[in-house]
Enzyme design. Sequence first.
Site, PDB file in Angstrom:
ATOM      1  N   ASP A 151     -12.219   6.936   3.464  1.00 24.97           N
ATOM      2  CA  ASP A 151     -11.005   6.748   4.267  1.00 24.97           C
ATOM      3  C   ASP A 151     -10.574   5.269   4.299  1.00 24.97           C
ATOM      4  O   ASP A 151      -9.490   4.951   4.781  1.00 24.97           O
ATOM      5  CB  ASP A 151     -11.245   7.270   5.685  1.00 24.97           C
ATOM      6  CG  ASP A 151      -9.952   7.530   6.443  1.00 24.97           C
ATOM      7  OD1 ASP A 151      -8.870   7.492   5.816  1.00 24.97           O
ATOM      8  OD2 ASP A 151     -10.031   7.765   7.662  1.00 24.97           O
ATOM      9  N   ARG A 177      -7.579  -0.548   0.956  1.00 27.91           N
ATOM     10  CA  ARG A 177      -8.079  -1.816   0.415  1.00 27.91           C
ATOM     11  C   ARG A 177      -8.512  -1.658  -1.038  1.00 27.91           C
ATOM     12  O   ARG A 177      -8.522  -2.628  -1.782  1.00 27.91           O
ATOM     13  CB  ARG A 177      -9.208  -2.351   1.315  1.00 27.91           C
ATOM     14  CG  ARG A 177     -10.462  -1.528   1.329  1.00 27.91           C
ATOM     15  CD  ARG A 177     -11.340  -1.848   2.534  1.00 27.91           C
ATOM     16  NE  ARG A 177     -10.792  -1.287   3.769  1.00 27.91           N
ATOM     17  CZ  ARG A 177     -11.383  -1.398   4.967  1.00 27.91           C
ATOM     18  NH1 ARG A 177     -12.520  -2.057   5.088  1.00 27.91           N
ATOM     19  NH2 ARG A 177     -10.836  -0.856   6.032  1.00 27.91           N
ATOM     20  N   LYS A 221     -10.328  12.838   7.693  1.00 26.85           N
ATOM     21  CA  LYS A 221      -9.893  12.413   9.023  1.00 26.85           C
ATOM     22  C   LYS A 221     -10.049  13.562  10.004  1.00 26.85           C
ATOM     23  O   LYS A 221      -9.860  14.720   9.632  1.00 26.85           O
ATOM     24  CB  LYS A 221      -8.414  12.003   8.980  1.00 26.85           C
ATOM     25  CG  LYS A 221      -8.189  10.650   8.365  1.00 26.85           C
ATOM     26  CD  LYS A 221      -6.763  10.171   8.567  1.00 26.85           C
ATOM     27  CE  LYS A 221      -6.550   8.838   7.877  1.00 26.85           C
ATOM     28  NZ  LYS A 221      -7.261   7.719   8.517  1.00 26.85           N
ATOM     29  N   ASP A 236       1.515   6.373   5.426  1.00 22.11           N
ATOM     30  CA  ASP A 236       0.552   5.430   4.870  1.00 22.11           C
ATOM     31  C   ASP A 236       1.082   4.736   3.609  1.00 22.11           C
ATOM     32  O   ASP A 236       0.365   3.993   2.947  1.00 22.11           O
ATOM     33  CB  ASP A 236      -0.769   6.158   4.588  1.00 22.11           C
ATOM     34  CG  ASP A 236      -1.981   5.274   4.797  1.00 22.11           C
ATOM     35  OD1 ASP A 236      -1.839   4.223   5.444  1.00 22.11           O
ATOM     36  OD2 ASP A 236      -3.061   5.639   4.290  1.00 22.11           O
ATOM     37  N   ASP A 263      -2.669  10.256   3.433  1.00 22.51           N
ATOM     38  CA  ASP A 263      -4.071   9.861   3.593  1.00 22.51           C
ATOM     39  C   ASP A 263      -4.815  10.920   4.400  1.00 22.51           C
ATOM     40  O   ASP A 263      -4.738  10.953   5.627  1.00 22.51           O
ATOM     41  CB  ASP A 263      -4.129   8.499   4.295  1.00 22.51           C
ATOM     42  CG  ASP A 263      -5.550   7.979   4.448  1.00 22.51           C
ATOM     43  OD1 ASP A 263      -6.472   8.569   3.835  1.00 22.51           O
ATOM     44  OD2 ASP A 263      -5.728   6.966   5.169  1.00 22.51           O
ATOM     45  N   LYS A 295       0.862  -1.188   0.000  1.00 19.27           N
ATOM     46  CA  LYS A 295       0.000   0.000   0.000  1.00 19.27           C
ATOM     47  C   LYS A 295       0.895   1.233   0.000  1.00 19.27           C
ATOM     48  O   LYS A 295       1.743   1.393   0.882  1.00 19.27           O
ATOM     49  CB  LYS A 295      -0.903  -0.010   1.235  1.00 19.27           C
ATOM     50  CG  LYS A 295      -1.673   1.307   1.448  1.00 19.27           C
ATOM     51  CD  LYS A 295      -2.619   1.247   2.653  1.00 19.27           C
ATOM     52  CE  LYS A 295      -3.265   2.610   2.926  1.00 19.27           C
ATOM     53  NZ  LYS A 295      -4.150   2.596   4.119  1.00 19.27           N
ATOM     54  N   GLU A 340      -9.407   3.621   1.920  1.00 24.48           N
ATOM     55  CA  GLU A 340      -8.881   3.711   0.552  1.00 24.48           C
ATOM     56  C   GLU A 340      -7.813   2.661   0.270  1.00 24.48           C
ATOM     57  O   GLU A 340      -7.617   2.270  -0.868  1.00 24.48           O
ATOM     58  CB  GLU A 340      -8.306   5.113   0.312  1.00 24.48           C
ATOM     59  CG  GLU A 340      -6.875   5.372   0.831  1.00 24.48           C
ATOM     60  CD  GLU A 340      -6.711   5.226   2.326  1.00 24.48           C
ATOM     61  OE1 GLU A 340      -7.726   5.367   3.045  1.00 24.48           O
ATOM     62  OE2 GLU A 340      -5.588   4.963   2.794  1.00 24.48           O
TER      63      GLU A 340
HETATM   64  N1  BES Z   1      -4.286   4.557   6.793  1.00 21.05           N
HETATM   65  C1  BES Z   1      -5.422   4.285   7.578  1.00 21.05           C
HETATM   66  C2  BES Z   1      -5.153   3.296   8.705  1.00 21.05           C
HETATM   67  C3  BES Z   1      -4.285   3.818   9.818  1.00 21.05           C
HETATM   68  C4  BES Z   1      -4.846   4.502  10.876  1.00 21.05           C
HETATM   69  C5  BES Z   1      -2.936   3.581   9.814  1.00 21.05           C
HETATM   70  C6  BES Z   1      -4.030   4.965  11.902  1.00 21.05           C
HETATM   71  C7  BES Z   1      -2.123   4.049  10.829  1.00 21.05           C
HETATM   72  C8  BES Z   1      -2.678   4.741  11.880  1.00 21.05           C
HETATM   73  C9  BES Z   1      -6.540   3.712   6.709  1.00 21.05           C
HETATM   74  O1  BES Z   1      -6.578   4.174   5.414  1.00 21.05           O
HETATM   75  C10 BES Z   1      -7.821   4.105   7.334  1.00 21.05           C
HETATM   76  O2  BES Z   1      -8.099   5.269   7.391  1.00 21.05           O
HETATM   77  N2  BES Z   1      -8.570   3.120   7.802  1.00 21.05           N
HETATM   78  C11 BES Z   1      -9.815   3.349   8.443  1.00 21.05           C
HETATM   79  C12 BES Z   1     -10.791   2.345   7.925  1.00 21.05           C
HETATM   80  C13 BES Z   1     -12.237   2.637   8.244  1.00 21.05           C
HETATM   81  C14 BES Z   1     -12.679   3.919   7.569  1.00 21.05           C
HETATM   82  C15 BES Z   1     -13.097   1.482   7.785  1.00 21.05           C
HETATM   83  C16 BES Z   1      -9.590   3.171   9.949  1.00 21.05           C
HETATM   84  O3  BES Z   1      -8.778   2.352  10.363  1.00 21.05           O
HETATM   85  O4  BES Z   1     -10.234   3.896  10.711  1.00 21.05           O
HETATM   86 ZN    ZN Z   2      -4.830   4.786   4.617  1.00 15.44          ZN
HETATM   87 MN    MN Z   3      -7.649   5.967   5.175  1.00 12.10          MN
END
Ligand code: BES
Ligand code: ZN
Ligand code: MN
Length: 540
Positions: free
Chosen positions: A346, A350, A276, A287, A269, A264, A348
């Site tokens: 968010d 996957r 966020k 990210d 992000d 990834k 994104e």
């Molecule tokens: N890049 C983030 C995951 C992340 C969060 C990595 C904190 C490191 C620290 C990912 O893209 C994300 O935002 N995931 C969301 C998914 C949700 C919207 C289903 C998450 O983990 O909240």
């Molecule tokens: Zn992310």
């Molecule tokens: Mn995200």
Amino acid sequence: MFALEAARLTPKSAKRTVVVFAESKGKLTPAAQMVDEGTDGLIRATLRTGRYQGGAGELTRITLQNHAITQIIVAGVGKLSGMQRRDWWKSGMVIGKQFDALGVKEATIALGDLDTTDETFAAATALIEGIHMALYRFDQFKEVKEHQQPRFERLIIHTNTRTARQIEEETPRLAKLLAATDTTRTAANLPPNVANPEYMAEQARKLEKLGVKVEVIDEKQMKKLGLNLFLAVGGSAAPEDQPRMVLMHYNGAKSAKPTALIGKGIMFDTGGYNLKPSNSMGGMKFDMCGAAAVLGTMQALAERKAKVNVIGVMACAMNMVGQNPFLPDSVYKSYKGLFVEIGNTDAEGRLVLADAIAYTIDKFEPEQIVDLATLTGACMVALGGGYAGLFSTSNALANALAKAGDDTGERLWRMPVDDFYAAKTHVADINNDGSPYGGASTAAVFLKRFADKTPWAHLDIAGTSNVERGVNGTHSELGHATGFGVRLLTHWLENASAATEEGATPKRRRGRPAGTRAPRAATPAIPGVKRGRGRPRKNA
Ligand code: BES
Ligand code: ZN
Ligand code: MN
């Protein structure tokens, strides 16, 4: 890397700083006992008076006058016989940090002789890895460069002759592996206004001189190919920050089908329109740590001429709020053909991975796929920084990866990928969001739909790829990006290739069969250290 020598010491190689190891309650290792005897019992005396217990990770420093050795660093190992390779690596990081803090330029590590030469060699290389990683600096944006400060230059590992020879043989390969971890860390540490998707393509092209073939798929080709999920995420970025899928082909084996490593690479992000919250956005330059780990691993494999065929794929995009919006409730047709409803912009990672995985399977039919991604906050909540989440449809693959994790210290903990966790949708085939609980598995189940029948493992490295959030974990001695994944994957792939070459388990190193005791080594002379008379005394 610092210069490295491994030898029984001669008076010429006398170093002012010597590192010795002690077990819990201050019991000295045989090598430490020798140093102690040569320094009039100073180590024992110090350990008796201080609070030092010799627990794993503990350090104490002794300064000497009128000796060739001017300081001794005593490093705790808990119990010597229980030390795993990963524990030596941890110890190396603690010692390396100490070298940096004290401005040490040269040092000797009195490792001596462990139970077997295999163990001694493993401990030595792990220590070197840890020390190197602790000494990494990221100072290109500092006016006063850290590299203007004293820098560790030379290490001598004091061990038995056979291990010394092995270490010397291994040094160039180790240096290549460690340079690759630096590549990963620097790419990850760079800010998003410097490292955009095209930057990652440029880094990949630097591997061409090592025989790696590089293909870059830009936004226009993505449109033609139908990589619509990838484009949905990356399309709202500025023209110069448009998405890139970077494919790196390394062929080190004759015929075998390739393994695909897919990372990834969200260069930043913001969350997109599901923006966020303010205090969750900082640090999102990390990210792309999955992609950076793939880059470093490809470098390590190519530099070390590993006998494997690997395709490294970096799925690079910026998740922005912009002119060409990607909205919640939208539905996109993925490269694989499955329709995906966007529950949350968010989620994104996957999406870009789904298209990258499906494209890689379609074009290259890999034998197996491992993806690495800072995919979910949920995985961080579950495992902190102690383990990356491991999700897999293949027990053999999962077990081999977990083993490599245990050896390198980049540890993995298996998590479920049951369909039970799949996100529901009334509109399309699949939704990219899900329940707030079990989110790491929901994300994994999403990816599994795209990996389909190809044996696949997914590593959620959200908690282990950087230490910015102050989590205590595998690499918490380091600052900023950790390079998690490079040593793990290189170790795994190289050991797997050794196993297939010989039709069995990897070849054991020269030496005694595992578990047999080493004959007691003749006491080597340490400069500035008088040899003790007779047998070493029992511990005080
Ligand atoms: N890049 C983030 C995951 C992340 C969060 C990595 C904190 C490191 C620290 C990912 O893209 C994300 O935002 N995931 C969301 C998914 C949700 C919207 C289903 C998450 O983990 O909240
Ligand atoms: Zn992310
Ligand atoms: Mn995200």
